[in-house]
Design an enzyme around this catalytic site. Structure first.
Site, PDB file in Angstrom:
ATOM      1  N   CYS A 114      -2.809 -38.452  33.200  1.00 38.95           N
ATOM      2  CA  CYS A 114      -3.218 -37.064  32.925  1.00 38.95           C
ATOM      3  C   CYS A 114      -2.563 -36.106  33.919  1.00 38.95           C
ATOM      4  CB  CYS A 114      -4.738 -36.955  32.904  1.00 38.95           C
ATOM      5  SG  CYS A 114      -5.312 -35.433  32.104  1.00 38.95           S
ATOM      6  N   HIS A 217      -6.401 -41.219  29.302  1.00 38.36           N
ATOM      7  CA  HIS A 217      -7.108 -41.805  30.456  1.00 38.36           C
ATOM      8  C   HIS A 217      -7.423 -43.286  30.232  1.00 38.36           C
ATOM      9  CE1 HIS A 217      -8.009 -38.273  33.021  1.00 38.36           C
ATOM     10  NE2 HIS A 217      -7.849 -37.610  31.887  1.00 38.36           N
ATOM     11  N   GLU A 219      -7.986 -45.539  32.308  1.00 37.36           N
ATOM     12  CA  GLU A 219      -9.001 -46.078  33.234  1.00 37.36           C
ATOM     13  C   GLU A 219     -10.396 -46.059  32.621  1.00 37.36           C
ATOM     14  OE1 GLU A 219      -7.825 -43.094  33.408  1.00 37.36           O
ATOM     15  OE2 GLU A 219      -9.294 -41.672  34.202  1.00 37.36           O
TER      16      GLU A 219
END
Ligand code: MN
Length: 253
Positions: A114, A217, A219
């Protein structure tokens, strides 16, 4: 030794928080969890622009993970602030740009997520949309109010890219929590994924072979989505490979 991965951190901003009482460095543990799951050894990195400290980090780390966060100061891509620009964290900008520039010289792997993907883009000479709603009319909603771990829109992945190697296919579905995106490309940067409205969702470099930026994202999805976890596996595996190569070549930085 397993590959050592540095993870950048963020800071509270707004009402001058960065400059006043709220100086805690913060980062979601999802990043370190994903690096540990990938077999890496994560370290969180403080802010600094001290060239000697940056040099030490560049030597000691095998890979770098640039995390998400506040908007980058448009000064770094040669623009004045436009309507729609949100909070910036000047000390974080300075630290990450200095570290990224130093790291690029080594050929060690970098993954940008990002904001981190945007930092990579800007360091490599690209510009950003300061606000998609205002500057990219009729696009998808890239900041829908849904759970962070839920895939939201599709991406088309360029064949033969690093991301294609990770996904094993030319399409994917990703989450989306951004109001900015890469705008103008520099000559050395190539797009390796876009959403269906044409927004750039991943970049790689024509010069630096171990560099990947993703606008989404992974994660947040790594625990539930094997493809998202594989992005971190790539960073750790590639960092280990380059470390071995450097050992064999006995190159000292
Ligand atoms: Mn998106």
């Amino acid at each position: 030794m397993v590959p050592v991965i540095g993870i950048t951190m963020s800071v509270e901003v707004g009402n001058g928080a960065e400059e006043t009482d709220k100086k805690e460095l913060i980062v979601s543990r999802e990043h370190s969890d994903a690096i540990i799951s990938a077999g890496g050894l994560p370290y969180f990195l403080p802010f600094t622009t001290d060239p000697k400290i940056i040099e030490q980090y560049t030597q000691h780390l095998d890979g770098l993970l640039l995390t998400g966060g506040w908007d980058l100061d448009p000064y770094y891509y040669g623009e004045e602030p436009q309507q729609g620009l949100l909070e910036i964290a000047p000390s974080r900008d300075e630290s990450e740009i200095a570290l990224t520039k130093s790291f690029l010289q080594t050929g060690k792997p970098i993954l940008g997520i990002c904001r981190g993907h945007q930092v990579l883009a800007v360091v490599l000479g690209c510009t950003l949309y300061q606000d998609l709603d205002r500057q990219y009319k009729n696009g998808l909603d890239h900041r829908p109010k849904i759970p962070r771990n839920r895939p939201m829109h599709s991406i088309q992945i360029t064949e033969g890219s690093i991301l294609h190697g990770i996904y094993g296919q030319t399409t994917g579905r990703v989450n989306s929590m951004h109001h900015q995106a890469v705008k103008d490309l520099s000559e050395s940067v190539m797009v390796t994924a876009t959403s269906n409205d044409g927004v750039i969702e991943a970049i790689e470099s024509k010069i630096y072979p171990n560099l990947l930026g993703v606008q989404f994202h992974p994660e947040c999805m790594a625990e539930t989505d094997p493809q998202a976890q594989r992005i971190f596996n790539w960073l750790v595996e590639q960092s280990g490979k380059i470390k071995q190569q450097k050992k064999q070549e006995q190159i000292l930085y």
